[in-house]
Design a protein around this motif. Sequence first.
Motif, PDB file in Angstrom:
ATOM      1  N   SER A   1       0.848  -1.184   0.000  1.00 51.48           N
ATOM      2  CA  SER A   1       0.000   0.000   0.000  1.00 51.48           C
ATOM      3  C   SER A   1       0.883   1.234   0.000  1.00 51.48           C
ATOM      4  O   SER A   1       1.753   1.370   0.871  1.00 51.48           O
ATOM      5  CB  SER A   1      -0.910  -0.018   1.235  1.00 51.48           C
ATOM      6  OG  SER A   1      -1.813   1.049   1.197  1.00 51.48           O
TER       7      SER A   1
ATOM      8  N   SER B   1      -9.490  -6.251  -9.982  1.00 55.15           N
ATOM      9  CA  SER B   1     -10.311  -7.165  -9.191  1.00 55.15           C
ATOM     10  C   SER B   1     -11.415  -7.800 -10.028  1.00 55.15           C
ATOM     11  O   SER B   1     -12.242  -7.117 -10.619  1.00 55.15           O
ATOM     12  CB  SER B   1     -10.921  -6.391  -8.017  1.00 55.15           C
ATOM     13  OG  SER B   1     -11.679  -7.256  -7.208  1.00 55.15           O
TER      14      SER B   1
ATOM     15  N   THR C   1      -3.876   0.618  -8.958  1.00 55.86           N
ATOM     16  CA  THR C   1      -4.362  -0.339  -7.963  1.00 55.86           C
ATOM     17  C   THR C   1      -4.852  -1.602  -8.661  1.00 55.86           C
ATOM     18  O   THR C   1      -5.753  -1.549  -9.495  1.00 55.86           O
ATOM     19  CB  THR C   1      -5.496   0.284  -7.131  1.00 55.86           C
ATOM     20  OG1 THR C   1      -4.976   1.355  -6.357  1.00 55.86           O
ATOM     21  CG2 THR C   1      -6.123  -0.751  -6.201  1.00 55.86           C
TER      22      THR C   1
ATOM     23  N   ARG D   1      -0.763  -7.703  -4.303  1.00 57.70           N
ATOM     24  CA  ARG D   1      -1.917  -6.812  -4.347  1.00 57.70           C
ATOM     25  C   ARG D   1      -1.431  -5.399  -4.034  1.00 57.70           C
ATOM     26  O   ARG D   1      -1.009  -5.111  -2.926  1.00 57.70           O
ATOM     27  CB  ARG D   1      -2.962  -7.262  -3.322  1.00 57.70           C
ATOM     28  CG  ARG D   1      -4.155  -6.317  -3.210  1.00 57.70           C
ATOM     29  CD  ARG D   1      -5.003  -6.363  -4.451  1.00 57.70           C
ATOM     30  NE  ARG D   1      -6.014  -5.302  -4.453  1.00 57.70           N
ATOM     31  CZ  ARG D   1      -6.737  -4.961  -5.525  1.00 57.70           C
ATOM     32  NH1 ARG D   1      -6.560  -5.588  -6.662  1.00 57.70           N
ATOM     33  NH2 ARG D   1      -7.632  -4.008  -5.433  1.00 57.70           N
TER      34      ARG D   1
ATOM     35  N   THR E   1      -2.144  -1.417  -3.657  1.00 59.25           N
ATOM     36  CA  THR E   1      -3.153  -0.387  -3.427  1.00 59.25           C
ATOM     37  C   THR E   1      -2.462   0.968  -3.446  1.00 59.25           C
ATOM     38  O   THR E   1      -1.514   1.192  -2.681  1.00 59.25           O
ATOM     39  CB  THR E   1      -3.868  -0.579  -2.086  1.00 59.25           C
ATOM     40  OG1 THR E   1      -4.476  -1.879  -2.066  1.00 59.25           O
ATOM     41  CG2 THR E   1      -4.940   0.483  -1.876  1.00 59.25           C
TER      42      THR E   1
ATOM     43  N   ILE F   1      -3.039   4.822  -2.798  1.00 53.97           N
ATOM     44  CA  ILE F   1      -3.978   5.706  -2.088  1.00 53.97           C
ATOM     45  C   ILE F   1      -3.902   7.107  -2.680  1.00 53.97           C
ATOM     46  O   ILE F   1      -2.823   7.686  -2.734  1.00 53.97           O
ATOM     47  CB  ILE F   1      -3.645   5.730  -0.590  1.00 53.97           C
ATOM     48  CG1 ILE F   1      -3.685   4.301  -0.031  1.00 53.97           C
ATOM     49  CG2 ILE F   1      -4.609   6.643   0.163  1.00 53.97           C
ATOM     50  CD1 ILE F   1      -3.055   4.164   1.326  1.00 53.97           C
TER      51      ILE F   1
END
Lengths: 112, 116
Positions: free
Chosen positions: A12, A39, A84, A107, A109, A111
């Motif tokens: 992240s 996703s 992302t 994964r 991410t 922000i």
Amino acid sequence: SQQGEEDPQALSIQEGENATMNCSYKTSINNLQWYRQNSGRGLVHLILIRSNEREKHSGRLRVTLDTSKKSSSLLITASRAADTASYFCATVYQTGANNLFFGTGTRLTVIP
Amino acid sequence: EPEVTQTPSHQVTQMGQEVILRCVPISNHLYFYWYRQILGQKVEFLVSFYNNEISEKSEIFDDQFSVERPDGSNFTLKIRSTKLEDSAMYFCASSEEWGQGAHEQYFGPGTRLTVT
């Protein structure tokens, strides 16, 4: 197993930062490919690096390959929220077959 | 830009039923593949296909599975008698060439198969 293993499993970061994902594999490869998966969606091919190449660039993507360590890294520079996704490395074994062996993925991410 | 397409996007079937998943590879590609991804797990190779025959297959691709290129554009995966554990996302892919040359595989959006 020829399958790649990525680390970290999850990452992240803030928008604008760089993201680095690593992949390790166990057997000699013909090439290594990186894919992105949003996703629940399909796999998008990002970049292919051959076993005799050490580094490759595509836009904000930089891939390195170290065959002596059986590892590869994917660097995404100046990340955006749209980056992302899950990122997978996939190896092609040095047999003449073209089957892809996928890792477990990272994964990412980003922000905003 | 040419892309691999797959239909249906989601298939729900009862255990023991036959299903056919359909794919239209990129038109000038010669090599076709099926992969599957069980929820939360790795993408796994099932089978590759060239010149109207199977080139490689994995241990997963047992007698319950078959592939066919019924015409010049479609590539299908049939599961004869589905099991609960066949529930997964099934991806079709195609590539221009094969072998020691390194060639990207282009994936379709997938068919989510749910066996109840």
